[in-house]
Scaffold this active site. Structure first.
Site, PDB file in Angstrom:
ATOM      1  N   GLY A  13      29.969  43.296  39.877  1.00  0.00           N
ATOM      2  CA  GLY A  13      30.318  42.808  41.197  1.00  0.00           C
ATOM      3  C   GLY A  13      31.119  43.853  41.951  1.00  0.00           C
ATOM      4  N   GLY A  54      34.139  44.845  44.875  1.00  0.00           N
ATOM      5  CA  GLY A  54      35.512  44.363  45.048  1.00  0.00           C
ATOM      6  C   GLY A  54      36.484  44.983  44.077  1.00  0.00           C
ATOM      7  CG  HIS A  55      35.975  44.955  40.404  1.00  0.00           C
ATOM      8  ND1 HIS A  55      36.982  44.028  40.361  1.00  0.00           N
ATOM      9  CD2 HIS A  55      34.830  44.310  40.065  1.00  0.00           C
ATOM     10  CE1 HIS A  55      36.467  42.854  39.996  1.00  0.00           C
ATOM     11  NE2 HIS A  55      35.165  43.007  39.817  1.00  0.00           N
ATOM     12  CG  HIS A  87      36.130  38.699  38.670  1.00  0.00           C
ATOM     13  ND1 HIS A  87      36.077  38.997  37.319  1.00  0.00           N
ATOM     14  CD2 HIS A  87      35.283  39.554  39.287  1.00  0.00           C
ATOM     15  CE1 HIS A  87      35.211  39.987  37.136  1.00  0.00           C
ATOM     16  NE2 HIS A  87      34.723  40.345  38.310  1.00  0.00           N
TER      17      HIS A  87
END
Lengths: 330, 330
Positions: A53, A55-56, A218
């Site tokens: 995903g 967002g990191h 997350h």
């Protein structure tokens, strides 16, 4: 929600464009995909593919380049990329010597990378994988069976990347990666939550003086909510948990990664690093290398994680120190 | 106030310790000072000293090392270092060929670096200085006569650092630095304030949908409060102001720095960088290099600044690209 974005459904698309336009010397986008690949393809070497995903950031696109990853596959925010996208990443990474997938242990990622592996094998690409599960905070979290994969993943990228660049085979890289993973323990803490753009509100709530120990990247729950405490007490709590896994004895050699989650000033990260050094010194453990900064983030979350790699092989430090050509590895 | 610190009056002391313990191969602390100096002294080269208030990490300690600064002097948070500390920095940097001070334009910094210059001259060290005033947002701000010095300072460190490493004289470095400074324009925006540890509360307030254009790196007022807007509209507003200074024409060549203020995810920085690239493309301006990340922060402030260096000399790009041995320059 106050963010510098255009449309919530285009954050990853426009971020990928921004990354590629900003660093055309190092990386390129495989057309019509969310795959970021090295411009210097590394002919004759095993390809390394990671992702997950978004967002990191800078994980994982920031670690694509000579000496580290061949390609990174960018999913939606906090959402695994689809098998067809990962398949594109494998094809981009393949230089005829096979491809190793470096996968953080989340159910969706493991499943989708596995399906992509099967798709690539139908193209006669030899593919193997290693699963990163360095987060010792909790077992069987949200989205995960077993332990989660977090900031220690970056150390795997670097060490395995150095070996791939030196010409190691797919089997050798898998064995190396699995040995390194077993030697990496990580634990995190959050001071604030973060907001996924498409969701529009924070993923959890913390009181004005509350912190959460064992947080996931997350926002998955940790093991304890506590009041904010001095850095040295926080360092001791996290270090003690890691020590229960590593069982340090005098003379052990380690690499330390203090990883900012996105919203934590470097000032706090270095104060915490100083406290970690005190603890390791008191335990007569030798720190061979320290890495401090935002390496595996959780959007704007304030907090950090402590990763300690116990050196089963001193060459791993050399492999961490070899210069690379990537956006984010320093 | 929720921060990973021990005591509010020891944040800089413990941060400096953390930095030095984390990177002993690159830097060292001059004993009993707040000066961080290169371990590789650069014999026979002109020394470069910068510094200022802390809270802007990785500036300036992160830019100490071969090819960039010789020493950085760390003041209290958002407070100029004292003349005696800067004097120690000059002595540490001096290799017999003179020392150039790179000073951000704040009244306290300018005064204290000037007094330190006089102290060093009494030691028969030849010292000169350049003043960085790249922030076009406002004139005569809090703490400043004229324009403020902000993120563009890092580009000066790098270009002048490359020339110093190549053996340029003090006079040549001063002339180069002044030419580069004139070619750098920066403008910032804040989404949230930040909290100085010793103060304990945010330096200003912003509503849940408010942003401040033209913010300074210590929270000094900008020129306009507006509602949060799409990244591309924000990029246009900031770019238009810079264009009023640079007067871009087709074929101009630039370097772009999108600088995170500390609390802004890289995702947002890259979305903004994408929008800046669109604007420069529409203006037929060639981007020779793009730098994205947290280079000059304001503790945990969310926001970013846009810096555009107009290339009066194409060798400046080469000087930006030469590898260095520092903590933070990538």
């Amino acid at each position: 929600m106050k963010k510098i974005i255009n449309r919530t459904d285009q954050v990853v698309e426009q971020m990928v464009e921004g990354i590629v336009k900003s660093h055309p010397d190092l990386i390129e986008r495989i057309p019509n995909t969310r795959v970021i690949a090295r411009t210097d393809k590394g002919p004759g070497k095993v390809g390394l593919v990671s992702g997950g995903g978004s967002g990191h950031e800078p994980a994982h696109a920031g670690y694509v380049g000579r000496g580290m990853l061949s390609a990174a596959v960018c999913g939606d925010v906090f959402t695994s990329p689809t098998p067809d996208q990962i398949h594109e990443g494998i094809k981009a990474a393949n230089q005829g010597k096979g491809v190793l997938l470096i996968v953080k242990n989340y159910t969706g990622d493991v499943m989708n990378f596995d399906m992509a592996k099967e798709l690539a094998e139908m193209d006669d690409i030899e593919v193997d994988q290693i699963i990163i599960d360095d987060d010792i905070s909790v077992e069987d979290s949200t989205f995960t069976t077993g332990r989660r994969g977090v900031a220690g993943t970056v150390l795997v990228h670097k060490i395995v990347g150095a070996a791939a660049e030196a010409g190691a085979s797919l089997q050798e890289l898998k064995a190396l990666g699995e040995k390194v993973v077993k030697s990496i323990k990580t634990i995190g803490v959050a001071l604030t939550p973060c907001t996924v753009p498409e969701v529009g509100h924070p993923g959890f709530e913390l009181g004005p003086d509350e912190i959460e120990l064992g947080i996931g990247i997350h926002g998955e729950p940790g093991f304890s909510r506590e009041k904010i405490m001095p850095s040295k007490d926080l360092a001791k709590q996290l270090f003690d948990r890691i020590n229960k896994e590593h069982h340090f004895i005098s003379g052990d050699k380690v690499v330390v990664l203090v990883n900012g989650m996105g919203g934590t000033p470097l000032m706090e990260q270095y104060i915490f690093a100083n406290d970690v050094h005190e603890l390791l010194g008191a335990a007569h453990v030798d720190v061979e290398k320290t890495i401090v900064g935002d390496y595996m983030t959780s959007l704007e979350m304030a907090g950090l994680s402590l990763t300690i790699l116990k050196l089963e092989d001193e060459r791993w430090v050399d492999m961490l120190n070899i210069p690379v050509q990537t956006i984010a590895w320093k």
